[in-house]
Design a protein around this motif. Structure first.
Motif, PDB file in Angstrom:
ATOM      1  N   ALA A  92      10.444 -46.673  12.678  1.00 34.82           N
ATOM      2  CA  ALA A  92      10.674 -46.013  11.392  1.00 34.82           C
ATOM      3  C   ALA A  92      11.672 -44.877  11.526  1.00 34.82           C
ATOM      4  O   ALA A  92      12.640 -44.779  10.761  1.00 34.82           O
ATOM      5  CB  ALA A  92       9.355 -45.498  10.823  1.00 34.82           C
ATOM      6  N   ALA A 137      11.869 -45.321   6.327  1.00 35.00           N
ATOM      7  CA  ALA A 137      11.129 -44.340   7.128  1.00 35.00           C
ATOM      8  C   ALA A 137       9.687 -44.152   6.661  1.00 35.00           C
ATOM      9  O   ALA A 137       9.095 -43.109   6.886  1.00 35.00           O
ATOM     10  CB  ALA A 137      11.856 -43.003   7.113  1.00 35.00           C
ATOM     11  N   LYS A 138       9.114 -45.140   6.031  1.00 39.43           N
ATOM     12  CA  LYS A 138       7.732 -45.036   5.570  1.00 39.43           C
ATOM     13  C   LYS A 138       6.803 -44.779   6.753  1.00 39.43           C
ATOM     14  O   LYS A 138       6.761 -45.529   7.710  1.00 39.43           O
ATOM     15  CB  LYS A 138       7.314 -46.321   4.858  1.00 39.43           C
ATOM     16  CG  LYS A 138       5.962 -46.233   4.184  1.00 39.43           C
ATOM     17  CD  LYS A 138       5.660 -47.518   3.421  1.00 39.43           C
ATOM     18  CE  LYS A 138       4.317 -47.421   2.722  1.00 39.43           C
ATOM     19  NZ  LYS A 138       4.018 -48.680   1.972  1.00 39.43           N
ATOM     20  N   ALA A 140       7.074 -42.307   8.837  1.00 38.25           N
ATOM     21  CA  ALA A 140       7.779 -41.714   9.970  1.00 38.25           C
ATOM     22  C   ALA A 140       7.263 -40.313  10.271  1.00 38.25           C
ATOM     23  O   ALA A 140       6.901 -39.559   9.384  1.00 38.25           O
ATOM     24  CB  ALA A 140       9.285 -41.654   9.678  1.00 38.25           C
TER      25      ALA A 140
END
Length: 287
Positions: A92, A137-138, A140
């Motif tokens: 991510a 970037a879910k 992250a």
């Protein structure tokens, strides 16, 4: 070829890259560098057939070794750095940093002769990056221990944005040159694979079909149409519109039943659409 048509052709690459995740999942048994070698081998073969069928081999005469080296470093370097980043940092976080390349294309385009970077180009690219970040970037969570991986991801973004923008300076060189880029990248990927990975082939028909489809589309034909777009099209608009790739990729995965709908996807779609719209509006205003 008009600037508008070249931009449209370049955007075909974004549409093809939207299929990257689906086909990569299908060919997940194959190690990354081995997959790279096979796909770029197919991509290079496409170029050989295309160039032969159209009788355009003469367009490759007189091209310097430095141009071939530049293109090979761009294609192979980007993928090698990307795969290395994913090994050295969580996907991510590495993916988000690597996906700075469209924004960097917009920024770097201001350094090109005859190009003018306007406020709405920057605002549009920033909004689209925010939309893509929601998907890429879910979950992250950045950590200092993964610094080397983040650095590789940034190098990856710089490599592809640099390749795309500098290609603009090579606008007089035929896009047939991508044939050589692909074949050289296939050779380097094979060598890297033999050193770093164990060879594994797909065990199912779906796996083979996915690997071949990658070579014909997202990791093949896409690089030819992208070359046309960045050399002759609206590079700021292409850079911003590239943020549609992760959104479209997620939609494709949803249709295939691999991903599920979410509110995040809706917000991402809105941000990316607004960002691309602003960039397009600015480009029309500045002609």
């Amino acid at each position: 070829m008009t600037r508008k048509s070249a931009t449209a052709i370049g955007f075909v690459a974004v549409l093809l890259w939207a299929l990257l995740a689906l086909f990569t999942v299908g060919a997940s048994e194959v190690p990354p560098l081995q997959l790279n070698a096979v796909c770029f081998g197919i991509g290079g073969t496409i170029g050989v057939v295309w160039t032969t069928a159209t009788g355009r081999w003469s367009e490759l005469k007189g091209i310097t070794l430095s141009v071939y080296a530049f293109g090979t470093v761009g294609l192979f370097g980007y993928h090698f750095l990307y795969f290395s980043a994913l090994r050295a940092a969580p996907p991510a976080e590495a993916g988000l940093i690597a996906y700075l390349w469209p924004l960097l294309i917009v920024l770097f385009s201001g350094l090109l002769p005859g190009e003018r970077l306007r406020p709405l180009h920057l605002l549009g690219a920033a909004l689209s990056f925010g939309g893509a970040a929601l998907i890429v970037a879910k979950g992250a969570s950045f950590s200092g221990e993964h610094g080397p991986g983040y650095a590789l991801a940034l190098a990856c973004a710089l490599t592809w944005s640099g390749y795309s923008v500098i290609s603009r300076r090579l606008g007089s060189i035929s896009s047939m040159v991508v044939t050589v880029y692909c074949l050289a990248t296939a050779v380097l990927s094979t060598l890297a694979h033999l050193v770093l990975e164990d060879t594994t082939w797909p065990s199912t028909g779906t796996g083979w079909a996915s690997m071949i489809a990658l070579g014909f589309g997202p990791v093949g034909a896409a690089f030819y149409v992208w070359d046309i777009g960045v050399k002759r099209g609206n590079i700021q608009l292409l850079g911003t519109a590239s943020y549609a790739a992760p959104l479209l990729s997620t939609l494709v995965l949803m249709i295939a039943g691999i991903a599920t709908p979410s509110a995040t996807l809706v917000v991402s779609a809105i941000l990316i659409t607004i960002g691309a719209g602003l960039a397009a509006y600015q480009s029309r205003q500045t002609g």
